[in-house]
Design an enzyme around this catalytic site. Structure first.
Site, PDB file in Angstrom:
ATOM      1  N   HIS A  46       0.751  -1.182   0.015  1.00  0.00           N
ATOM      2  CA  HIS A  46      -0.027  -0.039  -0.120  1.00  0.00           C
ATOM      3  C   HIS A  46       0.864   1.281  -0.013  1.00  0.00           C
ATOM      4  O   HIS A  46       1.886   1.181   0.675  1.00  0.00           O
ATOM      5  CB  HIS A  46      -0.842   0.154   1.194  1.00  0.00           C
ATOM      6  CG  HIS A  46      -2.088  -0.995   1.286  1.00  0.00           C
ATOM      7  ND1 HIS A  46      -2.869  -1.035   1.759  1.00  0.00           N
ATOM      8  CD2 HIS A  46      -2.163  -2.282   0.456  1.00  0.00           C
ATOM      9  CE1 HIS A  46      -3.843  -1.947   1.673  1.00  0.00           C
ATOM     10  NE2 HIS A  46      -3.179  -2.694   0.769  1.00  0.00           N
ATOM     11  N   THR A  47       0.450   2.279  -0.964  1.00  0.00           N
ATOM     12  CA  THR A  47       1.426   3.416  -0.838  1.00  0.00           C
ATOM     13  C   THR A  47       1.513   3.937   0.383  1.00  0.00           C
ATOM     14  O   THR A  47       0.806   4.308   1.052  1.00  0.00           O
ATOM     15  CB  THR A  47       0.713   4.289  -1.777  1.00  0.00           C
ATOM     16  OG1 THR A  47       1.674   5.564  -2.198  1.00  0.00           O
ATOM     17  CG2 THR A  47      -0.490   4.843  -1.645  1.00  0.00           C
TER      18      THR A  47
END
Length: 209
Positions: free
Chosen positions: A84-85
């Site tokens: 996830h960023t």
């Protein structure tokens, strides 16, 4: 044609071990000759479903495994969509749920940080339930210990283990490693490998012909 060109199972009566090249079908997964995968918990032919995780075509990342590798049961290869960023103020993957939030579907890959391909060299041994993360390269002749989590590149002929994986030791002296990388025995014809099996198995690099 190599001896592993068409066979799925290297050993008669052993349905737990497969020549990996001959059971994977997904685009973006490349496996060299003789590389084996063992799985005593699931059908080893389901490797790309059970072991190659979060690899979506939208990212364009690949899994590349060389020749003569040994991949133990439960080893996992985690790709970009597992990351996830961290650029966002939130790690929640809003772009994946574009319908819910009125976002552009074309930007779905903004939900994660794309680390790139996973590249496994030749003659690599990956231990039981080890995890290799996206963007990592594991060099020729390396050993990844059981349940290690590999977050960074592993140099050739190096043993790593732990969470996160750290250097344990080199397998050979620098001079022997350099010679092994030079000769690349894994690319020799089958007849030459057969002729040199005694020297390969005993570790006598000076006796290789």
């Amino acid at each position: 044609m190599t001896i592993s060109a068409e066979k799925q199972y290297p050993r008669t009566g052993d349905a737990q071990t497969v020549y990996l090249k001959n059971v994977v079908t997904a685009a973006g997964i490349e496996v060299g000759d003789y590389t084996i995968y063992n799985d005593f918990m699931h059908d080893p032919r389901d490797f790309e479903q059970n072991n190659v995780l979060y690899r979506y075509p939208v990212n364009g990342d690949c899994l590349k495994i060389g020749r003569f590798c040994s991949v133990a049961c439960g080893a996992k290869f985690l790709f970009a969509s597992a990351n996830h960023t961290t650029r966002s103020l939130s790690t929640y993957p809003f772009p994946i749920f574009f319908e819910e939030w009125g976002l552009d579907a074309a930007n779905v890959a903004d939900a994660w940080d794309n680390k790139g391909d996973i590249v496994i060299g030749n003659d690599v041994w990956i231990g039981f339930e080890a995890v290799i993360l996206g963007g990592v390269t594991v060099g020729d002749g390396a050993i990844v210990g059981a349940r290690a989590v590999v977050t960074k590149d592993v140099p050739p002929y190096t043993i790593v283990g732990g969470v996160p994986a750290k250097l344990i030791r080199k397998r050979f002296s620098d001079s022997v490693i350099a010679e092994l990388l030079r000769i690349q025995w894994w690319n020799w014809p089958e007849d030459r490998i057969r002729k040199n099996l005694a020297a390969i198995q005993s570790g006598r690099i000076a006796d290789l012909e």
